[in-house]
Design a protein around this motif. Structure first.
Motif, PDB file in Angstrom:
ATOM      1  N   GLY A 199       0.826  -1.194   0.000  1.00 18.82           N
ATOM      2  CA  GLY A 199       0.000   0.000   0.000  1.00 18.82           C
ATOM      3  C   GLY A 199       0.859   1.242   0.000  1.00 18.82           C
ATOM      4  O   GLY A 199       1.921   1.271   0.624  1.00 18.82           O
ATOM      5  N   ASN A 200       0.407   2.272  -0.706  1.00 25.09           N
ATOM      6  CA  ASN A 200       1.132   3.533  -0.780  1.00 25.09           C
ATOM      7  C   ASN A 200       0.242   4.700  -0.387  1.00 25.09           C
ATOM      8  O   ASN A 200      -0.979   4.661  -0.585  1.00 25.09           O
ATOM      9  N   VAL A 201       0.864   5.731   0.140  1.00 30.12           N
ATOM     10  CA  VAL A 201       0.187   6.994   0.405  1.00 30.12           C
ATOM     11  C   VAL A 201       0.990   8.097  -0.264  1.00 30.12           C
ATOM     12  O   VAL A 201       2.221   8.064  -0.273  1.00 30.12           O
ATOM     13  N   LEU A 202       0.291   9.057  -0.849  1.00 29.47           N
ATOM     14  CA  LEU A 202       0.984  10.177  -1.490  1.00 29.47           C
ATOM     15  C   LEU A 202       0.162  11.443  -1.331  1.00 29.47           C
ATOM     16  O   LEU A 202      -1.053  11.405  -1.143  1.00 29.47           O
ATOM     17  N   PHE A 203       0.856  12.561  -1.415  1.00 27.30           N
ATOM     18  CA  PHE A 203       0.199  13.863  -1.494  1.00 27.30           C
ATOM     19  C   PHE A 203       0.984  14.707  -2.484  1.00 27.30           C
ATOM     20  O   PHE A 203       2.110  15.118  -2.212  1.00 27.30           O
ATOM     21  N   PHE A 204       0.390  14.923  -3.661  1.00 27.62           N
ATOM     22  CA  PHE A 204       1.016  15.732  -4.698  1.00 27.62           C
ATOM     23  C   PHE A 204       0.240  17.030  -4.859  1.00 27.62           C
ATOM     24  O   PHE A 204      -0.988  17.049  -4.793  1.00 27.62           O
ATOM     25  N   GLU A 205       0.977  18.085  -5.070  1.00 27.33           N
ATOM     26  CA  GLU A 205       0.357  19.395  -5.267  1.00 27.33           C
ATOM     27  C   GLU A 205       0.708  19.986  -6.616  1.00 27.33           C
ATOM     28  O   GLU A 205      -0.138  20.533  -7.309  1.00 27.33           O
ATOM     29  N   ASP A 206       1.957  19.898  -7.022  1.00 29.68           N
ATOM     30  CA  ASP A 206       2.385  20.419  -8.315  1.00 29.68           C
ATOM     31  C   ASP A 206       3.615  19.626  -8.742  1.00 29.68           C
ATOM     32  O   ASP A 206       4.745  20.095  -8.605  1.00 29.68           O
ATOM     33  N   GLU A 207       3.388  18.413  -9.248  1.00 30.28           N
ATOM     34  CA  GLU A 207       4.481  17.517  -9.597  1.00 30.28           C
ATOM     35  C   GLU A 207       4.269  16.950 -10.999  1.00 30.28           C
ATOM     36  O   GLU A 207       3.139  16.657 -11.398  1.00 30.28           O
ATOM     37  N   LEU A 208       5.366  16.786 -11.732  1.00 30.90           N
ATOM     38  CA  LEU A 208       5.339  16.069 -12.997  1.00 30.90           C
ATOM     39  C   LEU A 208       5.803  14.638 -12.708  1.00 30.90           C
ATOM     40  O   LEU A 208       6.946  14.420 -12.304  1.00 30.90           O
ATOM     41  N   VAL A 209       4.914  13.678 -12.894  1.00 28.50           N
ATOM     42  CA  VAL A 209       5.174  12.292 -12.509  1.00 28.50           C
ATOM     43  C   VAL A 209       5.266  11.424 -13.759  1.00 28.50           C
ATOM     44  O   VAL A 209       4.390  11.474 -14.636  1.00 28.50           O
TER      45      VAL A 209
END
Length: 346
Positions: free
Chosen positions: A118-128
Motif C-alpha cells: 500500500g502507498n500513500v501520497l500527497f502531490f500538489e504540483d508535480e510532474l510524474v
C-alpha cells in the motif's frame, strides 16, 4: 520484470500518454479518452474496457462526490504503458496494489510498487512519470481525494490536525505503509463488493473511511512524543528485515541471523516486526512460500513434490499440511482443479 512471450516476439512499441491532471477526477477521464476505452455509465459508477490493442481488462470508478473517487484497475497491458502526468491539483491518495509492478519517477525521486503493498501520497504540483510493463496483471485499488475531502472525515479538531500532519509529512512523496491483516481485509471487501447502485456507493464510501481509519492507526506508530517503542531508525531496520525475509523465504534466516544483519536485538525485531507489519516473521515466510507455490503450479506446471522443494520444504507431507491450512485444500486437489479448468477452457 519479465514480459510475456507474445510481447517479446511482437516487439510492440510502448504506449506513451501525456495527461494534465487539473482536478481529482480528470486522470480517469483523460486516460479513457486517450486509450479510446469503451465506457458504461451509471449514476455513481463508470466502467471502461480497454481495446485489445491496449490490453485486456477494465477500470471501474465510483464517484463518491466531487473531489473524491475510488478507482479499481484490473488490466494486463499488451504493450508497456508510459504515463507523463502533470499533477496540477492537490491530490491525496491511498492505494493498494494486489498485483502488478509500477515504476514512478518525479522530482529526482523514484518509487517501485509491487503486489500486496500500500502507498500513500500527497502531490500538489508535480510532474510524474509512471511505467507499467506489458504482460503483467495490474490490479490496483486507489482512493483519491482532494485535501478538503480528506479533512471532511475529521471528527474533531484533533483529528483534523492529525490529517493535516499527514499531508505535510507525505507532501511530494510516495510512501509505503504496512500491509496489516485489517487493511488487507478492508481492501478485499472493497474489491468483492456485490452491491449495486446507491448501496454500492454507500458501502464503498464506508470502506474507504475504514481504510483511512486503519491508515491512521498505522501512522500512529510514527507519531512524535508519547511512548515510542520504535524510532525512525528502528522502522528503517525493520523494513530491511522484511526485505531479507522476502528474499530468503526458501531458506529463511534465523531470528538471530536476521537481528544481526539489520542491527536490532531479537526482542525488538520480533515485537517490532509484528507491530509494524501486522504479521510475524514466520507468518511472512509461510505467506511467501504459499504464494510462490501457487505460481510454480499454475505457471511452471510443477507437481506437488517439485513445488515443495522449490519453496523450501524438504518434506512434501509438511508442505501439503501447510498448503491445506493456508488455502483449504490439498495441493494435489488444487493441481487437479486447475488442470480441469485448462482442459475445459475453449
Amino acid at each position: 520484470m519479465q514480459l510475456t512471450q507474445d510481447y517479446r516476439d511482437k516487439k510492440v512499441s510502448p504506449l506513451t500518454l501525456n495527461i494534465m491532471n487539473a482536478e481529482v477526477h480528470s486522470l480517469f477521464d483523460q486516460f479513457t479518452d486517450l486509450v479510446q476505452g469503451s465506457s458504461q455509465f451509471s449514476e455513481w459508477q463508470e466502467h471502461i474496457s480497454v481495446p485489445p490493442a491496449v490490453g485486456q481488462g477494465s477500470i471501474r470508478r465510483t464517484r463518491i462526490r466531487s473531489g473524491m473517487e475510488i478507482v479499481v484497475t484490473d488490466i494486463t497491458f499488451a504493450q508497456d504503458m508510459k504515463l507523463h502526468i502533470q499533477e496540477a491539483c492537490q491530490l491525496f491518495e491511498l492505494s493498494y496494489c494486489l498485483n502488478g509492478e509500477i515504476y514512478c519517477e518525479w522530482n529526482g525521486r523514484e518509487s517501485f510498487t509491487e503486489k500486496m503493498t500500500g502507498n500513500v501520497l500527497f502531490f500538489e504540483d508535480e510532474l510524474v512519470y509512471e511505467e507499467k510493463k506489458a504482460g503483467i496483471r495490474q490490479h490496483m485499488l486507489e482512493i483519491r481525494l482532494s485535501p478538503q475531502e480528506l479533512l471532511h472525515y475529521a471528527g474533531d479538531i484533533t483529528e483534523k490536525h492529525r490529517m493535516e500532519s499527514w499531508l505535510h509529512r507525505h507532501k511530494g512523496q510516495i510512501d509505503e505503509y504496512p500491509n496489516t491483516p485489517a487493511i488487507h481485509k478492508c481492501v478485499s471487501d472493497m474489491m468483492n463488493c456485490s452491491y449495486n447502485g446507491t448501496m454500492k456507493r454507500l458501502y464503498m464510501e464506508s470502506k474507504a473511511m475504514e481504510l483511512i481509519a486503519l491508515f491512521a492507526e498505522v501512522e500512529g506508530h510514527e507519531t512524535v512524543g508519547g511512548n515510542r517503542f520504535l524510532s525512525r531508525d528502528d522502522l528503517s531496520k525493520l523494513e530491511q528485515a522484511r526485505q531479507l525475509v522476502i528474499h530468503h523465504f526458501e531458506q529463511p534466516l534465523s531470528i538471530q541471523q536476521l537481528a544481526r544483519r539489520v542491527g536490532l536485538n531479537e526482542f525488538k525485531l520480533k515485537k517490532g516486526f509484528r507491530e509494524r507489519f501486522g504479521i510475524t516473521i514466520f507468518e511472512l515466510v509461510r505467506k511467501q512460500r504459499m504464494e510462490k507455490a501457487i505460481w510454480y503450479m499454475e505457471t511452471e506446471g510443477y507437481n506437488v513434490g517439485e513445488t515443495a522443494v522449490s519453496v523450501g520444504y524438504s518434506n512434501a507431507s509438511n508442505f501439503a499440511t501447510t498448503f491445506r491450512k493456508y488455502y483449504g485444500c490439498n495441493p494435489g486437489d488444487y493441481l487437479k482443479a486447475i488442470g480441469h479448468s485448462r482442459t475445459s477452457s475453449p
